[in-house]
Design a protein around this motif. Sequence first.
Motif, PDB file in Angstrom:
ATOM      1  N   PRO A   8       0.825  -1.199   0.000  1.00  0.00           N
ATOM      2  CA  PRO A   8       0.000   0.000   0.000  1.00  0.00           C
ATOM      3  C   PRO A   8       0.864   1.256   0.000  1.00  0.00           C
ATOM      4  O   PRO A   8       1.862   1.349   0.712  1.00  0.00           O
ATOM      5  CB  PRO A   8      -0.800  -0.117   1.311  1.00  0.00           C
ATOM      6  CG  PRO A   8      -0.569  -1.476   1.840  1.00  0.00           C
ATOM      7  CD  PRO A   8       0.611  -2.047   1.167  1.00  0.00           C
ATOM      8  N   GLY A   9       0.457   2.233  -0.783  1.00  0.00           N
ATOM      9  CA  GLY A   9       1.139   3.514  -0.765  1.00  0.00           C
ATOM     10  C   GLY A   9       2.289   3.647  -1.717  1.00  0.00           C
ATOM     11  O   GLY A   9       2.823   4.750  -1.871  1.00  0.00           O
ATOM     12  N   VAL A  10       2.705   2.573  -2.385  1.00  0.00           N
ATOM     13  CA  VAL A  10       3.861   2.642  -3.269  1.00  0.00           C
ATOM     14  C   VAL A  10       3.596   3.575  -4.451  1.00  0.00           C
ATOM     15  O   VAL A  10       4.407   4.450  -4.756  1.00  0.00           O
ATOM     16  CB  VAL A  10       4.263   1.236  -3.749  1.00  0.00           C
ATOM     17  CG1 VAL A  10       5.235   1.319  -4.913  1.00  0.00           C
ATOM     18  CG2 VAL A  10       4.895   0.444  -2.611  1.00  0.00           C
ATOM     19  N   GLU A  11       2.462   3.389  -5.106  1.00  0.00           N
ATOM     20  CA  GLU A  11       2.162   4.236  -6.258  1.00  0.00           C
ATOM     21  C   GLU A  11       1.985   5.691  -5.845  1.00  0.00           C
ATOM     22  O   GLU A  11       2.461   6.610  -6.533  1.00  0.00           O
ATOM     23  CB  GLU A  11       0.906   3.728  -6.970  1.00  0.00           C
ATOM     24  CG  GLU A  11       1.104   2.375  -7.653  1.00  0.00           C
ATOM     25  CD  GLU A  11      -0.124   1.947  -8.435  1.00  0.00           C
ATOM     26  OE1 GLU A  11      -1.086   2.735  -8.514  1.00  0.00           O
ATOM     27  OE2 GLU A  11      -0.113   0.822  -8.963  1.00  0.00           O
ATOM     28  N   ALA A  43      13.458   8.102  -9.507  1.00  0.00           N
ATOM     29  CA  ALA A  43      13.467   7.016  -8.527  1.00  0.00           C
ATOM     30  C   ALA A  43      12.498   5.936  -8.991  1.00  0.00           C
ATOM     31  O   ALA A  43      11.499   6.228  -9.653  1.00  0.00           O
ATOM     32  CB  ALA A  43      13.064   7.523  -7.144  1.00  0.00           C
ATOM     33  N   VAL A  44      12.799   4.698  -8.632  1.00  0.00           N
ATOM     34  CA  VAL A  44      11.918   3.563  -8.927  1.00  0.00           C
ATOM     35  C   VAL A  44      11.516   2.943  -7.599  1.00  0.00           C
ATOM     36  O   VAL A  44      12.314   2.263  -6.952  1.00  0.00           O
ATOM     37  CB  VAL A  44      12.623   2.523  -9.823  1.00  0.00           C
ATOM     38  CG1 VAL A  44      11.698   1.323 -10.064  1.00  0.00           C
ATOM     39  CG2 VAL A  44      13.049   3.141 -11.148  1.00  0.00           C
ATOM     40  N   ILE A  45      10.283   3.225  -7.171  1.00  0.00           N
ATOM     41  CA  ILE A  45       9.748   2.651  -5.952  1.00  0.00           C
ATOM     42  C   ILE A  45       9.019   1.361  -6.330  1.00  0.00           C
ATOM     43  O   ILE A  45       8.307   1.311  -7.330  1.00  0.00           O
ATOM     44  CB  ILE A  45       8.758   3.624  -5.270  1.00  0.00           C
ATOM     45  CG1 ILE A  45       9.348   5.040  -5.197  1.00  0.00           C
ATOM     46  CG2 ILE A  45       8.376   3.114  -3.890  1.00  0.00           C
ATOM     47  CD1 ILE A  45      10.555   5.157  -4.322  1.00  0.00           C
ATOM     48  N   SER A  46       9.183   0.325  -5.527  1.00  0.00           N
ATOM     49  CA  SER A  46       8.604  -0.974  -5.882  1.00  0.00           C
ATOM     50  C   SER A  46       7.983  -1.651  -4.666  1.00  0.00           C
ATOM     51  O   SER A  46       8.543  -1.605  -3.571  1.00  0.00           O
ATOM     52  CB  SER A  46       9.682  -1.890  -6.472  1.00  0.00           C
ATOM     53  OG  SER A  46       9.180  -3.194  -6.678  1.00  0.00           O
ATOM     54  N   GLY A  47       6.847  -2.261  -4.896  1.00  0.00           N
ATOM     55  CA  GLY A  47       6.225  -3.059  -3.849  1.00  0.00           C
ATOM     56  C   GLY A  47       6.577  -4.531  -3.926  1.00  0.00           C
ATOM     57  O   GLY A  47       6.086  -5.323  -3.127  1.00  0.00           O
ATOM     58  N   LYS A  48       7.426  -4.908  -4.898  1.00  0.00           N
ATOM     59  CA  LYS A  48       7.784  -6.314  -5.088  1.00  0.00           C
ATOM     60  C   LYS A  48       9.287  -6.579  -5.028  1.00  0.00           C
ATOM     61  O   LYS A  48       9.704  -7.657  -4.593  1.00  0.00           O
ATOM     62  CB  LYS A  48       7.243  -6.805  -6.429  1.00  0.00           C
ATOM     63  CG  LYS A  48       5.730  -6.829  -6.528  1.00  0.00           C
ATOM     64  CD  LYS A  48       5.288  -7.399  -7.867  1.00  0.00           C
ATOM     65  CE  LYS A  48       3.774  -7.446  -7.984  1.00  0.00           C
ATOM     66  NZ  LYS A  48       3.338  -8.014  -9.278  1.00  0.00           N
ATOM     67  N   ALA A  49      10.100  -5.644  -5.490  1.00  0.00           N
ATOM     68  CA  ALA A  49      11.543  -5.878  -5.574  1.00  0.00           C
ATOM     69  C   ALA A  49      12.138  -6.174  -4.205  1.00  0.00           C
ATOM     70  O   ALA A  49      11.833  -5.500  -3.225  1.00  0.00           O
ATOM     71  CB  ALA A  49      12.232  -4.664  -6.187  1.00  0.00           C
ATOM     72  N   ARG A  50      13.004  -7.189  -4.176  1.00  0.00           N
ATOM     73  CA  ARG A  50      13.664  -7.550  -2.915  1.00  0.00           C
ATOM     74  C   ARG A  50      15.065  -6.960  -2.814  1.00  0.00           C
ATOM     75  O   ARG A  50      15.733  -7.114  -1.787  1.00  0.00           O
ATOM     76  CB  ARG A  50      13.714  -9.070  -2.782  1.00  0.00           C
ATOM     77  CG  ARG A  50      12.317  -9.686  -2.596  1.00  0.00           C
ATOM     78  CD  ARG A  50      12.405 -11.141  -2.183  1.00  0.00           C
ATOM     79  NE  ARG A  50      12.807 -11.992  -3.297  1.00  0.00           N
ATOM     80  CZ  ARG A  50      13.193 -13.262  -3.153  1.00  0.00           C
ATOM     81  NH1 ARG A  50      13.249 -13.799  -1.940  1.00  0.00           N
ATOM     82  NH2 ARG A  50      13.521 -13.978  -4.213  1.00  0.00           N
ATOM     83  N   ILE A  51      15.495  -6.260  -3.866  1.00  0.00           N
ATOM     84  CA  ILE A  51      16.791  -5.582  -3.845  1.00  0.00           C
ATOM     85  C   ILE A  51      16.562  -4.096  -4.078  1.00  0.00           C
ATOM     86  O   ILE A  51      15.868  -3.708  -5.024  1.00  0.00           O
ATOM     87  CB  ILE A  51      17.738  -6.134  -4.919  1.00  0.00           C
ATOM     88  CG1 ILE A  51      18.042  -7.612  -4.664  1.00  0.00           C
ATOM     89  CG2 ILE A  51      19.041  -5.334  -4.955  1.00  0.00           C
ATOM     90  CD1 ILE A  51      18.929  -8.253  -5.722  1.00  0.00           C
TER      91      ILE A  51
END
Length: 213
Positions: A8-11, A43-51
């Motif tokens: 939640p909130g990433v976008e 910037a690239v904000i992600s709700g899935k990336a683990r790195i």
Amino acid sequence: MTDAAVAPGVEELGAAIARCRLCRDAPRGGPQFRLPHEPRPVAVISGKARILIAGQAPGLRVHETGLPFNDASGDRLRDWLQVGRQEFYDADRFAIVPMGFCFPGYDAKGSDLPPRRECAPHWRERVMAAMPQVELVLAIGQYAQAWHLGPARGRTMTETVMDWRRHLGRNEQPAILPLPHPSWRNTAWLKRNSWFAEELLPELQKRVKTLAG
């Protein structure tokens, strides 16, 4: 990659960062504090990336294209990671969030200025809170290392990177792996410190394969 739900909130956070004009509007006075251009946060904000790739600040080419690490430094970084451009720019694999979101301009010698001081205090904790799935932070350069490692970092960037095993072994979440900046300016450093390619890069590539493969 998994089809985990976006946090939640990433976008919303990504949109807020894109609108940010904090450094332009900061009441610090004097033309020396002003950006030489209209801000363009990258910037690239992600709700899935683990790195999470935590860099310093965009360079001019990145400012012009709006694509992080879209330059020779990015080519070297992708070589370190052993990933291509398609994988690198896949937000399900990598979040890319520098300490300063906008190109800060050049100093009198023609080198990039440091990241703006307003940026990280305002945004960094919100960025990290929005990406609880991140398991590994690649702290690139002294500014990212200062924020993510705090007093645990060494006196110099070299000392900090040389101590990478201790930083990875601190059992913190997310794990922090310090790296030098992949700029051409560090080519001589890389030649002097052969342990980086021989010892650190294999561990980096193993973790990237596990977390973003």
